[in-house]
Design a protein around this motif. Structure first.
Motif, short mmCIF file in Angstrom:
data_model
loop_
_atom_site.label_atom_id
_atom_site.label_comp_id
_atom_site.label_asym_id
_atom_site.label_seq_id
_atom_site.Cartn_x
_atom_site.Cartn_y
_atom_site.Cartn_z
N ALA A 47 0.82 -1.21 0.00
CA ALA A 47 0.00 0.00 0.00
C ALA A 47 0.86 1.26 0.00
O ALA A 47 0.62 2.20 -0.77
CB ALA A 47 -0.93 -0.01 1.21
N VAL A 48 1.87 1.28 0.86
CA VAL A 48 2.71 2.48 0.96
C VAL A 48 3.55 2.67 -0.29
O VAL A 48 3.70 3.79 -0.79
CB VAL A 48 3.62 2.40 2.20
CG1 VAL A 48 4.59 3.57 2.25
CG2 VAL A 48 2.77 2.36 3.46
N PHE A 49 4.08 1.57 -0.83
CA PHE A 49 4.91 1.69 -2.02
C PHE A 49 4.10 2.25 -3.19
O PHE A 49 4.58 3.14 -3.91
CB PHE A 49 5.48 0.32 -2.39
CG PHE A 49 6.64 0.38 -3.34
CD1 PHE A 49 7.93 0.48 -2.86
CD2 PHE A 49 6.44 0.33 -4.71
CE1 PHE A 49 9.01 0.55 -3.73
CE2 PHE A 49 7.50 0.39 -5.58
CZ PHE A 49 8.79 0.50 -5.10
N LEU A 50 2.89 1.76 -3.38
CA LEU A 50 2.05 2.26 -4.46
C LEU A 50 1.63 3.70 -4.23
O LEU A 50 1.59 4.51 -5.17
CB LEU A 50 0.82 1.36 -4.62
CG LEU A 50 1.09 -0.07 -5.10
CD1 LEU A 50 -0.21 -0.86 -5.13
CD2 LEU A 50 1.76 -0.08 -6.47
N ALA A 51 1.32 4.05 -2.97
CA ALA A 51 0.90 5.41 -2.66
C ALA A 51 2.03 6.40 -2.91
O ALA A 51 1.83 7.48 -3.49
CB ALA A 51 0.42 5.49 -1.22
N VAL A 52 3.23 6.05 -2.46
CA VAL A 52 4.36 6.95 -2.65
C VAL A 52 4.74 7.06 -4.12
O VAL A 52 5.11 8.12 -4.61
CB VAL A 52 5.57 6.46 -1.81
CG1 VAL A 52 6.81 7.29 -2.10
CG2 VAL A 52 5.25 6.52 -0.33
N TYR A 53 4.62 5.95 -4.84
CA TYR A 53 4.94 5.95 -6.27
C TYR A 53 4.01 6.89 -7.04
O TYR A 53 4.41 7.51 -8.02
CB TYR A 53 4.83 4.53 -6.82
CG TYR A 53 5.18 4.40 -8.29
CD1 TYR A 53 6.50 4.21 -8.70
CD2 TYR A 53 4.18 4.49 -9.27
CE1 TYR A 53 6.82 4.10 -10.04
CE2 TYR A 53 4.50 4.37 -10.62
CZ TYR A 53 5.83 4.18 -10.99
OH TYR A 53 6.15 4.08 -12.33
N ALA A 54 2.76 7.00 -6.58
CA ALA A 54 1.77 7.79 -7.31
C ALA A 54 1.90 9.28 -7.06
O ALA A 54 1.26 10.08 -7.74
CB ALA A 54 0.36 7.33 -6.93
N VAL A 55 2.70 9.68 -6.07
CA VAL A 55 2.80 11.10 -5.71
C VAL A 55 4.07 11.70 -6.27
O VAL A 55 5.16 11.49 -5.74
CB VAL A 55 2.77 11.28 -4.18
CG1 VAL A 55 2.89 12.74 -3.82
CG2 VAL A 55 1.50 10.69 -3.59
N GLY A 56 3.97 12.46 -7.34
CA GLY A 56 5.08 13.23 -7.85
C GLY A 56 6.23 12.42 -8.41
O GLY A 56 6.24 11.18 -8.37
N ASN A 57 7.22 13.14 -8.92
CA ASN A 57 8.42 12.54 -9.48
C ASN A 57 9.63 13.12 -8.75
O ASN A 57 9.92 14.31 -8.88
CB ASN A 57 8.52 12.82 -10.97
CG ASN A 57 9.68 12.10 -11.64
OD1 ASN A 57 10.45 11.41 -10.97
ND2 ASN A 57 9.80 12.25 -12.94
N PRO A 58 10.35 12.31 -7.96
CA PRO A 58 11.47 12.86 -7.19
C PRO A 58 12.59 13.42 -8.05
O PRO A 58 13.36 14.27 -7.59
CB PRO A 58 11.95 11.65 -6.37
CG PRO A 58 11.44 10.46 -7.11
CD PRO A 58 10.17 10.88 -7.73
#
Length: 325
Positions: free
Chosen positions: A22-33
């Motif tokens: 869940a966290v990996f997908l959520a973080v992946y979906a927010v912005g581009n580092p």
């Protein structure tokens, strides 16, 4: 007992796996580092090189499987911003957060349990009603507002305490601690008070409810009929029987405060894990965010397991094996 422990460990592994997805997908979906890590003047080739170096050129499922394989070997990734292992970066901030949380819970217990016990034993009096009303207020006020009021009053107007930072520390077994120095204790006071206020209110209400109910139980009436001293009744019969819900809440709050002390740490610039999390979210430092959430989840699971064992120690009637049914 062994079967119970094995079952809980298997459940814990399942929880950690679900949280990681869940966290990996959520973080992946927010912005581009990459947009934050590379200069806007960088060429497309330099940008592609950065993407490849961070492993962001792979599909999300491949990135997750790589992360999972590395996590099984103790590697939760390398911080995009700091260039060091995310786990070691979080662990380096852990003593500050643990010190803050432990001191806050200790203060909440030392103040909340005696006051709650008094309120429960004097249920219906004007003083008890006033305390319960105040506890609602203490639990409801937002942490950031309380923190700013504390800074305004104690740091700006009265100039009694410093407004930010951790102050001087003393290493104990390699762990830096603030409360062992006067300067560190002054820096620790306001964050601890801010973090402890809602938990003091919670302890008061929980203890008062338990004491108010226990005082009318038959075993208390029987002890009084036998002429047992009131102090002994309170200590041996009332307080001991309401410790189980108190221990439960303390265990849950310990994990909660570790996870959600971010507001207090941000307001007072306390260099703990919470402040690191907020900074990492702003910087889209995905490995640090994912590692933080997994570590906090692991702490939650371990705390709940310890709470179950404490049940059995406080009340022999509690059998851990009964939960297998």
């Amino acid at each position: 007992m062994l079967l119970y422990i094995m079952q809980r460990l298997m459940q814990s592994i399942g929880v950690l796996l679900a949280v990681s997805v869940a966290v990996f997908l959520a973080v992946y979906a927010v912005g581009n580092p990459v947009d934050l890590l590379i200069s806007p003047e960088a060429t497309q080739a330099e940008r592609q090189q950065m993407i490849a170096r961070l492993g962001l050129d792979q599909p999300v499922w491949s990135q997750y499987l790589t992360f999972l394989w590395n996590a099984l070997h103790g590697d939760l990734g390398t911080s995009f911003v700091h260039g060091q292992p995310a786990l070691s970066l979080i662990v380096s901030r852990m003593p500050a957060t643990f010190e803050l949380v432990v001191c806050a819970l200790l203060l909440a217990s030392l103040i909340g349990i005696p006051i709650g016990l008094w309120v429960g034993l004097n249920d219906g009096s004007f003083g008890s009603r006033a305390v319960m009303t105040g506890s609602i207020l203490g639990y409801s006020i937002p942490s950031f507002w309380k923190g700013m009021v504390l800074i305004l009053v104690l740091a700006v107007w009265l100039n009694w305490l410093p407004a930010s930072g951790r102050g001087e520390t003393v290493p104990v077994l390699g762990i830096p601690l603030s409360f062992l120095t006067l300067d560190g204790l002054r820096h620790l006071t306001m964050p601890v008070i801010n973090l402890a206020i809602p938990n003091i209110a919670l302890m008061i209400r929980l203890t008062a409810a338990g004491a108010s109910e226990a005082v009318h139980q038959d075993y208390v009436k029987f002890a009084r009929a036998k002429g047992v001293r009131n102090q002994r009744i309170v200590r041996r019969h009332i307080l001991r029987n309401i410790l189980i819900p108190i221990v439960t809440v303390l265990g849950v709050e310990f994990g909660s405060l570790i996870a959600f002390s971010t507001i207090t740490e941000t307001v007072f610039a306390w260099p703990g894990m919470g402040k690191l999390l907020i900074t990492s979210i702003y910087q889209l430092d995905r490995p640090v965010v994912v590692a933080y959430v997994l570590l906090v989840t692991f702490i939650f699971v371990m705390v709940n397991l310890l709470v179950d064992f404490t049940y059995a120690a406080l009340d022999p009637r509690v059998k851990l094996t009964e939960r297998m049914s």
